[in-house]
Design an enzyme around this catalytic site. Structure first.
Site, PDB file in Angstrom:
ATOM      1  N   ASP A 241      39.568  50.182  29.923  1.00 29.07           N
ATOM      2  CA  ASP A 241      40.757  49.554  30.511  1.00 29.07           C
ATOM      3  C   ASP A 241      41.029  50.061  31.917  1.00 29.07           C
ATOM      4  O   ASP A 241      42.169  50.067  32.381  1.00 29.07           O
ATOM      5  CB  ASP A 241      41.998  49.770  29.630  1.00 29.07           C
ATOM      6  CG  ASP A 241      41.794  49.322  28.192  1.00 29.07           C
ATOM      7  OD1 ASP A 241      41.362  48.181  27.998  1.00 29.07           O
ATOM      8  OD2 ASP A 241      42.041  50.131  27.277  1.00 29.07           O
TER       9      ASP A 241
ATOM     10  N   LYS B 159      37.585  47.422  35.241  1.00 30.54           N
ATOM     11  CA  LYS B 159      36.192  47.133  35.597  1.00 30.54           C
ATOM     12  C   LYS B 159      35.986  45.657  35.919  1.00 30.54           C
ATOM     13  O   LYS B 159      35.174  45.317  36.777  1.00 30.54           O
ATOM     14  CB  LYS B 159      35.265  47.543  34.444  1.00 30.54           C
ATOM     15  CG  LYS B 159      35.238  49.040  34.176  1.00 30.54           C
ATOM     16  CD  LYS B 159      34.269  49.397  33.064  1.00 30.54           C
ATOM     17  CE  LYS B 159      34.710  48.832  31.707  1.00 30.54           C
ATOM     18  NZ  LYS B 159      36.008  49.386  31.247  1.00 30.54           N
TER      19      LYS B 159
ATOM     20  N   GLY C   4      37.720  43.726  26.765  1.00 29.07           N
ATOM     21  CA  GLY C   4      38.266  42.612  27.527  1.00 29.07           C
ATOM     22  C   GLY C   4      38.347  42.950  28.997  1.00 29.07           C
ATOM     23  O   GLY C   4      38.908  43.977  29.371  1.00 29.07           O
ATOM     24  N   HIS C   5      37.736  42.117  29.845  1.00 32.79           N
ATOM     25  CA  HIS C   5      37.816  42.311  31.288  1.00 32.79           C
ATOM     26  C   HIS C   5      38.738  41.245  31.870  1.00 32.79           C
ATOM     27  O   HIS C   5      38.496  40.047  31.709  1.00 32.79           O
ATOM     28  CB  HIS C   5      36.431  42.219  31.918  1.00 32.79           C
ATOM     29  CG  HIS C   5      35.570  43.397  31.616  1.00 32.79           C
ATOM     30  ND1 HIS C   5      34.236  43.476  31.959  1.00 32.79           N
ATOM     31  CD2 HIS C   5      35.851  44.574  31.013  1.00 32.79           C
ATOM     32  CE1 HIS C   5      33.738  44.636  31.571  1.00 32.79           C
ATOM     33  NE2 HIS C   5      34.705  45.308  30.990  1.00 32.79           N
TER      34      HIS C   5
ATOM     35  N   GLN D 211      34.151  49.091  27.746  1.00 37.06           N
ATOM     36  CA  GLN D 211      34.797  50.360  27.369  1.00 37.06           C
ATOM     37  C   GLN D 211      34.657  51.396  28.499  1.00 37.06           C
ATOM     38  O   GLN D 211      34.693  51.026  29.657  1.00 37.06           O
ATOM     39  CB  GLN D 211      34.242  50.891  26.038  1.00 37.06           C
ATOM     40  CG  GLN D 211      34.673  50.102  24.820  1.00 37.06           C
ATOM     41  CD  GLN D 211      33.704  49.005  24.444  1.00 37.06           C
ATOM     42  OE1 GLN D 211      32.505  49.092  24.674  1.00 37.06           O
ATOM     43  NE2 GLN D 211      34.208  47.940  23.847  1.00 37.06           N
TER      44      GLN D 211
ATOM     45  N   THR E   3      43.191  42.966  22.143  1.00 36.00           N
ATOM     46  CA  THR E   3      44.048  42.994  20.960  1.00 36.00           C
ATOM     47  C   THR E   3      45.523  42.868  21.272  1.00 36.00           C
ATOM     48  O   THR E   3      46.321  42.577  20.380  1.00 36.00           O
ATOM     49  CB  THR E   3      43.849  44.311  20.188  1.00 36.00           C
ATOM     50  OG1 THR E   3      44.261  45.404  21.032  1.00 36.00           O
ATOM     51  CG2 THR E   3      42.389  44.499  19.807  1.00 36.00           C
TER      52      THR E   3
ATOM     53  N   PRO F 115      49.631  47.987  22.657  1.00 36.57           N
ATOM     54  CA  PRO F 115      50.116  48.793  23.788  1.00 36.57           C
ATOM     55  C   PRO F 115      49.213  49.985  24.022  1.00 36.57           C
ATOM     56  O   PRO F 115      48.766  50.642  23.080  1.00 36.57           O
ATOM     57  CB  PRO F 115      51.517  49.232  23.331  1.00 36.57           C
ATOM     58  CG  PRO F 115      51.502  49.113  21.841  1.00 36.57           C
ATOM     59  CD  PRO F 115      50.570  47.984  21.522  1.00 36.57           C
TER      60      PRO F 115
ATOM     61  N   LEU G  11      46.476  51.780  41.908  1.00 37.34           N
ATOM     62  CA  LEU G  11      47.226  52.731  42.733  1.00 37.34           C
ATOM     63  C   LEU G  11      48.686  52.308  42.859  1.00 37.34           C
ATOM     64  O   LEU G  11      49.597  53.151  42.849  1.00 37.34           O
ATOM     65  CB  LEU G  11      46.582  52.829  44.118  1.00 37.34           C
ATOM     66  CG  LEU G  11      47.228  53.822  45.081  1.00 37.34           C
ATOM     67  CD1 LEU G  11      46.925  55.258  44.647  1.00 37.34           C
ATOM     68  CD2 LEU G  11      46.748  53.589  46.519  1.00 37.34           C
TER      69      LEU G  11
ATOM     70  N   GLY H  24      46.508  45.962  43.468  1.00 37.71           N
ATOM     71  CA  GLY H  24      47.195  44.885  42.758  1.00 37.71           C
ATOM     72  C   GLY H  24      46.235  44.159  41.848  1.00 37.71           C
ATOM     73  O   GLY H  24      45.030  44.432  41.832  1.00 37.71           O
TER      74      GLY H  24
END
Length: 447
Positions: free
Chosen positions: A13, A16, A40-41, A223, A300, A303, A331, A427
């Site tokens: 997360d 990537k 998930g990307h 991952q 998924t 959180p 950042l 962003g």
């Protein structure tokens, strides 16, 4: 540099997807080497959000070749859904090639994943329950079904029959769960085979031909290093090699052909699921990171746990992967922080008094990541503190336009890891980035 791998340096997360999307402009081929649709990307293009689980992020650029390697485990239904979802948004899914040696996630893998996780109680791993682990188990036990098997109905039916006999016995006797019927699965997967047949090929031959022709290749992992099956916080890890070494086995590429490794580092740390997390925050700062960072799993929706940047684990990732440059992400999420902390070491009180420190009545101090997950769970972080910048960095595109406090934070990360930071994401959107240098133009360590 022609062949570069993008690797998550934390627990996944890290962002990537955006980095791969940016670098794809300089690449001819984007190849995924491990994992499944448990990753998930997320890529933002203008105001459109794309979440990719199996297909390399390069698919969002026209004319690029995308490869799903043999190290990936594939749920054909999930893959087809992803293809159709992209096509519905006018993204053509052309030039997508799938390794015939990639293993297939079957319905019984999902069943086993669920009942196995439920049976662990408080010791659960936090799996996504998508069958990834059981599919890799079958691969290693040499009972798996591969994509190429789907192209031969006789072979597929026989393997399915044998596997179901064993799985159904296990489901009924061990977990008191219902078994699965072979015919329904057979019919469903033959439909998948018809849809995907033209994409299935020998991707080892394909990608090495591209390498021999001098094409720019971007290797994409899922991952992160701390979830690597060998080098992560075992057993709270994924089931594949998420670090640079996974490229060689997951795509059939010689290590001599990998010319650069971009480590993707989030400006703080997150983790989904169970497992040790020394810098985790349970206070207002942790909630700020969670809210401002939109920290929910792309796959998924769970959180994410949030905490400060951890240099003990980052140096471990650096050692494993040999990063030639860093892409620093999110950042801007730190813009509101009054103070920013980074973990430089761990302290540990050994209850068994096995080490010299504990025998003297003092805490052990680690600057290298402990291998024993029980030790890591008991470690406390030692922090270095920085002043926050308390001004927006969102959308900043030039290094000189960042606040001096943000520059100091970035410089500390670069100096501590002894590697250049080539990319700084400010962003979610594709154009919200400081591109200090394109890694394809040559990565090098700081001097």
């Amino acid at each position: 540099m022609s062949n570069i791998v993008v690797v998550g340096a934390q627990w996944g997360d890290e962002g990537k997807g955006k980095i791969v999307d940016l670098l794809t402009e300089s690449a001819d081929i984007v190849a995924r080497y491990q994992g499944g649709h448990n990753a998930g990307h997320t890529v933002m293009i203008k105001d459109a959000k794309f979440v990719l689980h199996l297909i390399p992020s390069g698919i969002l650029h026209r004319g690029k070749t995308c490869i799903i390697g043999n190290g990936v485990v594939i749920d054909p239904g999930a893959l087809i859904k992803e293809i159709k979802g992209l096509e519905s948004k006018k993204i053509p899914v052309k030039n997508l090639f799938i390794s015939g040696n990639a293993h297939v996630i079957m319905p019984y893998h999902l069943s086993l994943d669920g009942v196995s996780e439920d049976s662990k109680g408080s010791k659960k791993i936090g799996t996504t329950r998508r069958g990834i682990g059981p599919a890799y188990v079958d691969k290693m036990s040499r009972t798996g079904i591969r994509m190429i098997d789907l192209l031969d109905p006789v072979v597929f039916k026989d393997k399915l029959r044998v596997n179901l006999e064993n799985v159904n016995h296990l489901l009924r006797s061990r977990y008191s769960s219902k078994g699965l019927g072979a015919q329904k699965i057979y019919d469903e997967y033959m439909g998948y085979a018809d849809y995907l047949a033209a994409m299935i090929t020998d991707t080892v031959v394909l990608i090495n031909k591209f390498i021999d022709k001098g094409k720019n290749i971007l290797f994409e992992g899922a991952q992160g290093t701390l979830l690597d099956i060998d080098h992560g916080t075992y057993p709270y890890v994924t089931s594949s090699s998420a670090s640079v070494g996974g490229v060689c086995t997951g795509l059939g590429v010689s290590p001599m052909k990998i010319e650069g490794a971009v480590g993707v580092v989030k400006a703080y740390t997150t983790r989904v699921g169970e497992g040790p997390f020394p810098t985790e925050l349970h206070d207002d700062t942790g909630r700020m990171l969670h809210v401002n960072g939109g920290e929910f799993g792309a796959t998924t929706g769970r959180p994410r746990r949030c905490g400060w940047l951890d240099f003990v684990s980052l140096k471990h990732a650096m050692r494993i992967n040999g990063f030639t440059s860093i892409a620093l992400t999110k950042l801007d999420v730190l813009d509101e922080a009054e103070k920013i902390k980074v973990c430089t070491a761990y302290t540990y009180k050994d209850p068994h008094k096995r080490c010299e420190c504990s025998k003297k009545g003092i805490d052990c101090r680690f600057t290298d990541m402990p291998q024993d997950v029980r030790v890591l769970e008991a470690c406390k972080p030692v922090y270095k503190e920085f002043s926050g910048w308390k001004t927006s960095t969102q959308g900043v595109k030039k290094l000189k336009d960042l606040p001096k406090q943000a520059r100091a934070y970035i410089d500390y990360i670069s100096e501590s890891l002894n590697v250049n930071i080539d990319i700084i994401s400010t962003g979610q959107r594709r154009n919200e980035v400081v591109m200090v240098r394109n890694p394809f133009e040559g990565g090098r360590k700081r001097k």
